[in-house]
Enzyme design. Structure first.
Site, PDB file in Angstrom:
ATOM      1  N   GLU A  27      36.569  60.542  81.720  1.00 28.10           N
ATOM      2  CA  GLU A  27      36.180  60.913  80.142  1.00 28.10           C
ATOM      3  C   GLU A  27      35.467  59.649  79.554  1.00 28.10           C
ATOM      4  OE1 GLU A  27      38.656  62.294  76.073  1.00 28.10           O
ATOM      5  OE2 GLU A  27      39.723  60.929  77.633  1.00 28.10           O
ATOM      6  N   ASP A  70      35.695  65.884  75.973  1.00 27.74           N
ATOM      7  CA  ASP A  70      36.381  65.757  74.370  1.00 27.74           C
ATOM      8  C   ASP A  70      35.333  66.099  73.447  1.00 27.74           C
ATOM      9  OD1 ASP A  70      37.572  64.723  72.099  1.00 27.74           O
ATOM     10  OD2 ASP A  70      39.184  63.883  73.596  1.00 27.74           O
ATOM     11  N   GLN A  92      39.071  68.880  75.672  1.00 29.39           N
ATOM     12  CA  GLN A  92      39.831  68.523  74.683  1.00 29.39           C
ATOM     13  C   GLN A  92      39.351  68.717  73.495  1.00 29.39           C
ATOM     14  OE1 GLN A  92      40.988  64.508  76.090  1.00 29.39           O
ATOM     15  NE2 GLN A  92      43.218  65.156  76.565  1.00 29.39           N
ATOM     16  N   GLU A 139      44.214  67.625  71.435  1.00 35.83           N
ATOM     17  CA  GLU A 139      44.366  66.310  71.405  1.00 35.83           C
ATOM     18  C   GLU A 139      44.247  65.809  70.043  1.00 35.83           C
ATOM     19  OE1 GLU A 139      44.185  62.260  74.093  1.00 35.83           O
ATOM     20  OE2 GLU A 139      42.188  63.136  73.375  1.00 35.83           O
TER      21      GLU A 139
END
Length: 260
Positions: A143, A177, A203, A239
């Site tokens: 990530e 993300d 996310q 998240e």
């Protein structure tokens, strides 16, 4: 149909982490992420997940020593043995709990250091970890983290993540993300389209604040719809930190059958 995974570590604050599983189930989630489950016994977690008919879809490998500033150790030269120990622990949990994904954190590369050495260490460690997973369906994830919150983190953009993934002889997926990549790149819709074949997990949280998606500058509903259009088959991790309470912030989720 999109599959949303509650983040046990960021959305909830019960001291007893196993108790958070009951709350996740009551809110209507079927899936969850748990950043670092290692303070709980694997068998106890498995029993509770089975009791509540929940699926744990993502865990993180241990990040090292947070108090000493570690943000992962996967890329740190000189700490390979420590990485292998942490990764072995993560793999044991993933196999015992049928977890399909492990996020492996790279760590910080100081500006004075040679980034290529860190990349080569990370690629080698990921290849080693994949070898340990032979016969398992669990996939490793990388990530990008933004450089504002985590200065000098080795992987800061989707391009850097893919560069690293291509260096490995491993089945490594991109963890995408919205929060981090909005800060680093913006243009999230085009990025999703360009990288959809490499994205293994998504996310989200609002920006600024890392709260629910209805707050802030990113139109998460548009991006969720785009993921459906792109036939994304993975999970979407929540998240975020609730702005007030979890229940009050779930208006975004009611169209998806959560929090009714």
């Amino acid at each position: 149909m999109l599959r949303f995974a509650a983040n046990l570590s960021t959305m909830f604050d019960e001291t007893d982490e196993l108790a958070r599983l009951h709350r996740i189930e009551r809110l209507g989630f079927k899936y969850l992420e748990w950043l670092f489950p290692y303070s709980c016994d694997k068998n106890a977690i498995a029993a509770r997940l089975n009791e509540l008919n929940l699926e744990l879809v993502l865990i993180n490998a241990a990040l090292g020593s947070a108090k000493d500033g570690d943000r992962g150790i996967g890329a740190l030269p000189g700490r390979v043995d420590e990485f292998k120990k942490a990764m072995t622990q993560a793999i044991e949990y993933a196999i015992a709990l049928n977890v399909p994904m492990i996020h492996v954190m790279a760590g910080v590369c100081p500006e004075s250091k040679d980034r290529s050495e860190y990349l080569e260490t990370f690629a080698s460690n990921l290849t080693w970890a994949t070898d340990q997973l032979k016969g398992s369906s669990t996939q490793l994830l990388v990530e990008p983290l933004n450089q504002v919150d985590t200065p000098n983190y080795l992987i800061g953009t989707s391009a850097q993540a893919i560069e690293l993934m291509d260096m490995t002889n491993a089945n490594v997926g991109l963890q995408f993300d919205f929060y981090h990549l909005q800060i680093m790149e913006g243009n999230l819709g085009s990025s999703l389209k360009n990288h959809i074949d490499r994205i293994a997990h998504v996310q989200f949280s609002s920006l600024p604040g890392r709260h629910e998606p209805q707050f802030g500058e990113v139109n998460c509903k548009y991006l969720f719809d785009l993921l459906e259009t792109l036939a994304y088959k993975g999970f979407i991790g929540c998240e975020y930190r609730p702005k007030t309470t979890v229940e009050e912030g779930l208006s975004w989720a009611t169209p998806y059958g959560i929090g009714d």
